[in-house]
Design an enzyme around this catalytic site. Structure first.
Site, PDB file in Angstrom:
ATOM      1  N   HIS A  32       0.368  -2.841   1.086  1.00  0.00           N
ATOM      2  CA  HIS A  32       1.687  -2.198   1.070  1.00  0.00           C
ATOM      3  C   HIS A  32       2.075  -1.599  -0.273  1.00  0.00           C
ATOM      4  CE1 HIS A  32       2.605  -6.086  -0.719  1.00  0.00           C
ATOM      5  NE2 HIS A  32       3.695  -5.536  -1.210  1.00  0.00           N
TER       6      HIS A  32
HETATM    7  C1  UD1 Z   1       8.976  -5.271  -2.107  1.00  0.00           C
HETATM    8  C2  UD1 Z   1       8.678  -5.560  -3.565  1.00  0.00           C
HETATM    9  C3  UD1 Z   1       7.209  -5.849  -3.746  1.00  0.00           C
HETATM   10  C4  UD1 Z   1       6.749  -6.934  -2.820  1.00  0.00           C
HETATM   11  C5  UD1 Z   1       7.124  -6.573  -1.390  1.00  0.00           C
HETATM   12  C6  UD1 Z   1       6.735  -7.681  -0.453  1.00  0.00           C
HETATM   13  C7  UD1 Z   1      10.085  -4.362  -5.182  1.00  0.00           C
HETATM   14  C8  UD1 Z   1      10.100  -3.267  -6.179  1.00  0.00           C
HETATM   15  N1  UD1 Z   1       8.994  -4.413  -4.401  1.00  0.00           N
HETATM   16  O1  UD1 Z   1       8.239  -4.101  -1.769  1.00  0.00           O
HETATM   17  O2  UD1 Z   1       6.980  -6.263  -5.077  1.00  0.00           O
HETATM   18  O3  UD1 Z   1       5.367  -7.079  -2.931  1.00  0.00           O
HETATM   19  O4  UD1 Z   1       8.531  -6.359  -1.328  1.00  0.00           O
HETATM   20  O5  UD1 Z   1       7.034  -7.400   0.861  1.00  0.00           O
HETATM   21  O6  UD1 Z   1      11.009  -5.123  -5.127  1.00  0.00           O
HETATM   22  N2  UD1 Z   1      11.708  -2.059   4.971  1.00  0.00           N
HETATM   23  C9  UD1 Z   1      11.957  -2.351   6.277  1.00  0.00           C
HETATM   24  N3  UD1 Z   1      12.454  -3.595   6.580  1.00  0.00           N
HETATM   25  C10 UD1 Z   1      12.694  -4.536   5.638  1.00  0.00           C
HETATM   26  C11 UD1 Z   1      12.440  -4.207   4.306  1.00  0.00           C
HETATM   27  C12 UD1 Z   1      11.939  -2.975   3.984  1.00  0.00           C
HETATM   28  O7  UD1 Z   1      11.745  -1.541   7.165  1.00  0.00           O
HETATM   29  O8  UD1 Z   1      13.133  -5.642   5.980  1.00  0.00           O
HETATM   30  C13 UD1 Z   1      11.144  -0.724   4.654  1.00  0.00           C
HETATM   31  C14 UD1 Z   1      12.196   0.255   4.195  1.00  0.00           C
HETATM   32  O9  UD1 Z   1      11.876   1.504   4.670  1.00  0.00           O
HETATM   33  C15 UD1 Z   1      12.022   0.273   2.692  1.00  0.00           C
HETATM   34  C16 UD1 Z   1      10.545  -0.017   2.527  1.00  0.00           C
HETATM   35  O10 UD1 Z   1      10.203  -0.871   3.624  1.00  0.00           O
HETATM   36  O11 UD1 Z   1      12.427   1.455   2.134  1.00  0.00           O
HETATM   37  C17 UD1 Z   1      10.204  -0.677   1.237  1.00  0.00           C
HETATM   38  O12 UD1 Z   1      11.018  -1.855   1.049  1.00  0.00           O
HETATM   39  P1  UD1 Z   1      11.382  -2.334  -0.454  1.00  0.00           P
HETATM   40  O13 UD1 Z   1      12.100  -3.611  -0.411  1.00  0.00           O
HETATM   41  O14 UD1 Z   1      11.996  -1.193  -1.197  1.00  0.00           O
HETATM   42  O15 UD1 Z   1       9.967  -2.527  -1.122  1.00  0.00           O
HETATM   43  P2  UD1 Z   1       8.650  -3.220  -0.540  1.00  0.00           P
HETATM   44  O16 UD1 Z   1       7.612  -2.175  -0.418  1.00  0.00           O
HETATM   45  O17 UD1 Z   1       8.973  -4.068   0.644  1.00  0.00           O
END
Ligand code: UD1
Length: 366
Positions: free
Chosen positions: A207
């Protein structure tokens, strides 16, 4: 009155670190813990499932920040946690890991004079293109109690001039959760329940922005996984970030269910752990999975050019393979042939790290 400490959780990897610390702090009975949930992760399978499995109580407060670009998400957490702090001030804030919730809550707290403890302090990938590296550096710089999981973290903080009296090598709290849950995890249905061919299989998690955000890189990796799956069936629970990136790039067709490469929604903690423990090989870009495979003695191809957890390379079962097709193919072959280090026990990854954290926090706030 016992000092009040906020334990901050936001994203999936925080939950298995927070759970043992909450338990240990309660058992030590010197502090009053409260869970603060920022809402960075909110999907049931990224969040509620973990709270239920880990036996975590409902948070004291949910900030409900949701997703967004880095600045926006971080700002929302800052604003909402600051409001919580002014309404209901704790004696300290404890943050975990390296996600946006970690740095944002640390910053909100320290600006209001609330001291911050950082669990998993000192780790450095030395790669500032990773958002997590920025979060680590900033969080450590404003924390006054630094709880470290492996010796490299102590050395990094010393080099950055941090007062040694604030630094405590306590071990890995996430491994406390692994050790507590492993027997139950092993008893759950295995990879065959997904309809994969044969008994042996590999597990994939991926991811990181460096692997999924660029459509060309993502396509190259997904095609490679399909190729490798011809040698060994692969199970791939797909993180929402990866799913969305694939949709945007028109690559969803490569993320379907299959008999060789089988993609599924994100899986619960215990099931993932059970699968990891029984896999022939794991391919991942997750920091936590590098550590878990090291403890389980499973070969881990780390799809990154660097790691903030070097002990998993030096004494564990992880090898850096980046996202280069040739390197990944070669390492996959080595793993299947058994040409791979078995790994050795890592000091202080013993299932009792959270007790040491609770001890340090109790002394610190006494
Ligand atoms: C975040 C952490 C990363 C960690 C990962 C574990 C940061 C900068 N990154 O990355 O270090 O390894 O979590 O999972 O904090 N989304 C959903 N549902 C959710 C959450 C997210 O659909 O419950 C989607 C959204 O489109 C979002 C994208 O995933 O924009 C990314 O989510 P985000 O929390 O920004 O970063 P991660 O890639 O999950």
């Amino acid at each position: 009155m016992k000092p009040i400490v906020d334990l901050v959780a936001g994203a999936r990897p925080n939950f298995m670190k927070l759970a043992p610390v909450l338990r240990a702090v309660r058992a030590a009975d010197r502090l009053t813990p409260r869970i603060v949930h920022t809402g960075q992760h909110y999907d049931v399978e990224m969040n509620a499932v973990f709270f239920a499995e880990l036996g975590l109580p409902a948070p004291e407060v949910e900030l409900g920040v949701g997703s967004g670009p880095h600045g926006e998400q971080t700002a929302r957490i800052l604003e909402r946690y600051e409001r919580w702090l002014t309404e209901s001030r704790p004696d300290a804030t404890v943050v975990f890991g390296d996600v946006n919730s970690t740095v944002a809550c640390a910053l909100a707290a320290v600006k209001l004079g609330v001291p911050v403890a950082h669990v998993e302090a000192g780790l450095r990938s030395f790669d500032r293109t990773m958002p997590e590296e920025i979060n680590r550096i900033l969080t450590d710089a404003i924390s006054s109690c630094l709880l470290v999981s492996e010796p490299s973290g102590v050395a990094n903080l010393a080099r950055e001039g941090v007062n040694a009296a604030s630094v405590h090598l306590v071990g890995n709290v996430m491994i406390d959760t692994l050790r507590a849950e492993l027997d139950r995890a092993r008893s759950l249905p295995g990879a065959d329940s997904f309809g994969l061919e044969g008994g042996a299989f590999g597990l994939v998690t991926m991811h990181r922005p460096s692997n999924v955000d660029d459509p060309a890189v993502l396509e190259r990796l997904l095609r490679l996984l399909a190729e490798l799956a011809e040698q060994l069936p692969l199970l791939f629970p797909v993180h929402p970030r990866t799913r969305i990136a694939a949709e945007r790039a028109g690559l969803s067709g490569l993320l379907g269910p299959g008999r060789r490469l089988h993609c599924v929604e994100p899986l619960p903690y215990r099931q993932t752990l059970g699968l990891m423990a029984s896999a022939r090989v794991v391919l991942t870009d997750s920091g936590g999975v590098q550590e878990e495979t090291t403890v389980l003695g499973i070969p881990c191809l780390t799809l990154r050019e660097n790691t903030e957890r070097p002990i998993t390379l030096e004494r564990g079962t992880s090898r850096l393979v980046g996202n280069d097709v040739g390197r990944i193919r070669a390492a996959f072959g080595d793993a299947l042939r058994g040409a791979w280090p078995k790994g050795e026990p890592i000091p202080l990854w013993d299932g009792a790290a959270a007790d040491r954290v609770a001890g340090v926090l109790g002394e610190w706030l006494a």
